[in-house]
Design an enzyme around this catalytic site. Structure first.
Site, short mmCIF file in Angstrom:
data_model
loop_
_atom_site.label_atom_id
_atom_site.label_comp_id
_atom_site.label_asym_id
_atom_site.label_seq_id
_atom_site.Cartn_x
_atom_site.Cartn_y
_atom_site.Cartn_z
CG HIS A 135 -0.48 0.22 2.53
ND1 HIS A 135 -1.13 -0.23 3.66
CD2 HIS A 135 0.63 0.85 3.00
CE1 HIS A 135 -0.47 0.12 4.74
NE2 HIS A 135 0.62 0.77 4.37
CD GLU A 140 -4.53 -1.41 3.45
OE1 GLU A 140 -3.40 -1.60 2.96
OE2 GLU A 140 -4.79 -1.60 4.64
C1 F6R Z 1 1.61 6.36 6.76
C2 F6R Z 1 1.25 5.67 5.52
C3 F6R Z 1 1.58 4.24 5.31
C4 F6R Z 1 3.02 3.91 5.68
C5 F6R Z 1 3.36 2.44 5.44
C6 F6R Z 1 4.75 2.08 5.91
O1 F6R Z 1 1.21 7.71 6.68
O2 F6R Z 1 0.67 6.25 4.68
O3 F6R Z 1 1.37 3.93 3.95
O4 F6R Z 1 3.88 4.73 4.94
O5 F6R Z 1 2.45 1.61 6.09
O6 F6R Z 1 4.80 2.23 7.29
P1 F6R Z 1 6.19 2.22 8.06
O7 F6R Z 1 6.97 3.35 7.55
O8 F6R Z 1 5.82 2.38 9.52
O9 F6R Z 1 6.82 0.90 7.76
#
Ligand code: F6R
Length: 239
Positions: A135, A140
């Site tokens: 995503h 998603e």
């Molecule tokens: C957050 C967002 C999500 C995250 C993704 C990765 O604003 O839009 O798409 O970028 O889930 O999350 P991390 O960086 O925590 O692995």
């Protein structure tokens, strides 16, 4: 597409340095920003550079990428709270405007529509993280290239991450995200990817079929996509 691969020690500083450069050449930049574990070290490095006067957010506008539905305003996982703590409250002057998603005042559908109106004013540079399921934002798997800004039912893993990794008090009911179409309308997109656990999905996003199974794959058709990955995340792509 431009792919930049850096050792983990240099990765966040490089992204922050490139952001400083953008802000210097376009002080009234409209920036769309994500939250999560990936950008956190970038925001720390950026805040330090802004505080030492390398550039300023004073004329910039910041549009939040997405937000949870069903978490209270002070929940540790709230995207607006994280961005404030990790960047906005650490710099003075702050941005000319910050646009969180109005989930506390409005019904989710109205908050999504309001946020889309804000983003429709134009995004100069959009930063994105990459979900383990492919995503971007909360677009998603199943999202399409023309997905609008909307209220999204989260996959179990995405909702659970709010509790397990971001400290939410409960699993969020849903998410509100800028849609793929709105992100693709940004003048420029930087996809930030760090850590070995993203290696497989980054490989699929950049080299697998383009389609709704891996929404990040749609970014490949953006004329100004920059992927900035650390060595561990890029291990399969550069194989
Ligand atoms: C957050 C967002 C999500 C995250 C993704 C990765 O604003 O839009 O798409 O970028 O889930 O999350 P991390 O960086 O925590 O692995």
């Amino acid at each position: 597409m431009e792919l930049i691969v850096l050792p983990v020690e240099a990765w966040a500083e490089r992204v922050a340095g490139d952001l400083v450069e953008r802000l210097r050449s376009a002080p009234d930049l409209r920036l769309c920003l994500p939250t999560g574990d990936t950008p956190a070290p970038v925001y720390a490095a950026l805040a330090a550079r802004l505080e030492s006067g390398e550039a300023s957010l004073e004329r910039a506008t910041i549009v939040l990428l997405d937000e949870w539905v069903g978490l209270g305003p002070d929940d540790a996982a709230r995207c607006d709270g994280r961005l404030r703590r990790e960047l906005l409250e650490r710099v003075s002057p702050g941005p000319a405007a910050f646009h969180p998603v109005r989930v506390d005042e409005l019904a989710p559908e109205q908050a999504a529509a309001r946020h889309d109106d804000v983003a429709a004013g134009g995004l100069g540079l959009t930063l994105l993280g990459l979900g383990a399921n492919g995503h971007v934002g909360f677009n998603e798997p199943g999202s399409t290239a023309d997905s609008p800004t909307r209220v999204v039912t989260l996959e179990a893993g995405s909702g659970d991450a709010a509790v397990a990794r971001y400290g939410a008090e409960r699993v969020p009911e849903a998410g509100i995200t800028l849609g793929v179409a709105r992100l693709m309308a940004s003048d420029e997109i930087w996809l930030l990817v760090s850590g070995a656990r993203k290696a497989e999905i980054l490989d699929q996003a950049l080299r697998g079929p383009v389609g709704p199974d891996v929404p990040a794959s749609f970014l490949r058709s953006h004329p100004r996509l920059r992927v900035i990955a650390d060595t561990a995340a890029a291990a399969l792509v550069t194989r």
